[in-house]
Design an enzyme around this catalytic site. Structure first.
Site, PDB file in Angstrom:
ATOM      1  N   HIS A 104      35.404  30.397  43.588  1.00 57.89           N
ATOM      2  CA  HIS A 104      36.693  30.772  43.004  1.00 57.89           C
ATOM      3  C   HIS A 104      37.695  29.736  43.520  1.00 57.89           C
ATOM      4  CE1 HIS A 104      34.933  34.908  43.644  1.00 57.89           C
ATOM      5  NE2 HIS A 104      35.525  35.194  42.507  1.00 57.89           N
ATOM      6  N   ASP A 107      38.838  30.296  47.017  1.00 59.56           N
ATOM      7  CA  ASP A 107      37.882  30.069  48.117  1.00 59.56           C
ATOM      8  C   ASP A 107      37.981  28.664  48.688  1.00 59.56           C
ATOM      9  OD1 ASP A 107      36.824  32.488  47.210  1.00 59.56           O
ATOM     10  OD2 ASP A 107      35.281  31.474  46.018  1.00 59.56           O
TER      11      ASP A 107
END
Ligand code: XUL
Ligand code: CO
Length: 440
Positions: A104, A107
């Site tokens: 993501h 992240d």
């Protein structure tokens, strides 16, 4: 230069005779030929970024248990911390010998104060990932946007009552699709994190469906505009974080895609744990997607069968995994998709090496499952039985009935004239289960 996070670590070998403390694959030999191609090409393993390198080990009763040098409370320079995290991530992917990874946006990059800063941070880290991919040969299975953690998304992203949140989310997805495209991603995933509701007392279902449909159409239009040739995948989940999630299961997602004219544009990423939460089996969801022509990829992480939430554990049930890959092989195997470990350690598994043991074990379980499924395919006893069970439908009269060439009155007339009186035939479930048991 190695970070030393895992201590001394090199590529983990295939060695069925390794001792219990040794990091080695006992069942996964990436080069082993199964049904005419290497295991690595069947399984297409990927490792997720978030559970491994971002999640601190918290639960509703306690916070961080993991100690990682890049966690924000220890890092004075967030961008340096994000780079260190990327170094460690690629060290782990390389040691495991997986061909793919997933992320993501949230992240990989530090959280900015606004959209512009988020985008700047994302693009700076994508530069790093691009270099690392070139150095290691690793590839991106999919990228995705985190549209659920920040408080702006507490009432949903596309389904938010505030159109500014819809716009912010759409703009964020654009940056993540650009990043995925740049990194040569094979797919782009949308998991409807908070696309659902808690109570109808504050929710307009009809509007939210329309908003979500428009959002996904924007994504598909943009995919074609930039020439992204990967697949767009929705990841169904019935609940958690919201009480009622709109992407409940594969069949619900298919209805949504049909309603918004997207059934030929979007496929599904199916996660074992989400299937269990929906009251299905993993293989049911895979078979349903295959039957509907929307099977894309899998998240191979299991739920605890007794807990009513998403525990994201590493797989360790070979018969279940075999049944899942049997459905995947019957559907022709993966095309753009793969086997992603969207899995996390238990919060007591503190050591960096626990990350390696977890994935090695999961990959071995998948290798055993895939090989069992391939043997079942090869022997063909089950498929011959199923073909035989439905053979009546290959007859002319039955085909005409199926093709809509017989009215209800005509069918009734035929039953009466011929005195049709079908004799029940055994479904032989236990016999079929015994066949599976020979391979697992
Ligand atoms: C949440 C989940 C996500 C998706 C990506 O349950 O599975 O991690 O896989 O957003
Ligand atoms: Co998932």
């Amino acid at each position: 230069m190695a970070t030393g996070f895992f201590g001394e670590v090199s590529k983990i070998p295939f060695n069925p005779d390794a001792g219990p403390e040794e990091l080695a694959f006992r069942h996964y030999d990436p080069e082993e030929i199964v049904m005419g191609k290497p295991l690595a090409e069947h399984l297409r393993f990927a490792v997720c970024w978030w559970h491994n390198f971002v999640w601190p080990g918290g639960d509703p009763f306690g916070g961080q248990t993991f100690d990682r040098p890049w966690f924000e409370d220890r890092a004075s320079d967030p961008m340096e911390a994000a780079k260190l995290k990327a170094d460690v991530a690629f060290e782990m992917f390389t040691a495991l010998g997986v061909p793919f990874y997933c992320f993501h946006d949230a992240d990989i990059r530090p959280e900015g104060d606004d959209f512009a800063e988020n985008t700047k941070n994302l693009n700076a880290i994508v530069d790093v990932l691009e270099r690392k991919q070139a150095e290691t040969g690793l590839k991106l299975l999919w990228g995705t946007a985190n549209l659920f953690s920040h408080r702006r998304y507490m009432s949903g992203a596309a389904t938010n009552p505030d159109p500014e949140v819809f716009a912010f989310a759409a703009a964020t997805v654009k940056t993540c699709m650009d990043a995925t495209h740049r990194l040569g991603g094979a797919n782009y995933v949308l998991w409807g994190g908070r696309e659902g509701y808690e109570t109808l007392l504050n929710t307009d279902l009809k509007r939210e469906d329309q908003q979500l449909g428009r959002f996904l159409n924007l994504v598909v239009e943009y995919k074609h505009k930039i020439g992204f040739d990967g697949a767009i995948l929705i990841e169904p989940k019935p609940q958690e974080p919201t009480k009622h999630q709109y992407d409940h299961d594969v069949a619900t997602v298919y209805g949504f895609l049909k309603r918004h004219g997207l059934e030929n544009e979007v496929k599904v990423n199916i996660e074992q744990g989400h299937a269990i939460l929906a009251g299905h089996s993993f293989e049911h969801e895979i078979a349903t997607a295959a039957a509907l022509g929307i099977f894309g990829s899998i998240d191979m992480n299991r739920n605890d069968q007794q807990s009513g939430w998403d525990t994201d554990q590493f797989p360790n049930d070979v018969p279940e995994v075999a049944r899942a890959y049997y459905e995947i092989l019957k559907a022709g195997g993966f095309t753009t998709g793969g086997t992603n470990f969207d899995a996390k350690l238990r919060r007591q598994s503190l050591d960096p090496k626990d990350l390696l043991f977890a994935h090695v074990g999961g990959m071995d379980v998948c290798a055993r499952g895939l090989k069992a499924a391939a043997a079942m395919m090869d022997e063909g006893v089950l498929s011959a039985f199923v073909d035989d069970r439905y053979a009546g439908w290959d007859q002319k009269g039955a085909q005409a009935m199926l093709a809509g060439e017989r009215t209800l009155e005509e069918i009734a007339g035929w039953v009466e004239e011929q005195n049709v009186n079908p004799a029940p035939i055994s479904g032989r479930q236990e016999w079929a289960e015994n066949i599976v048991n020979r391979y697992v």
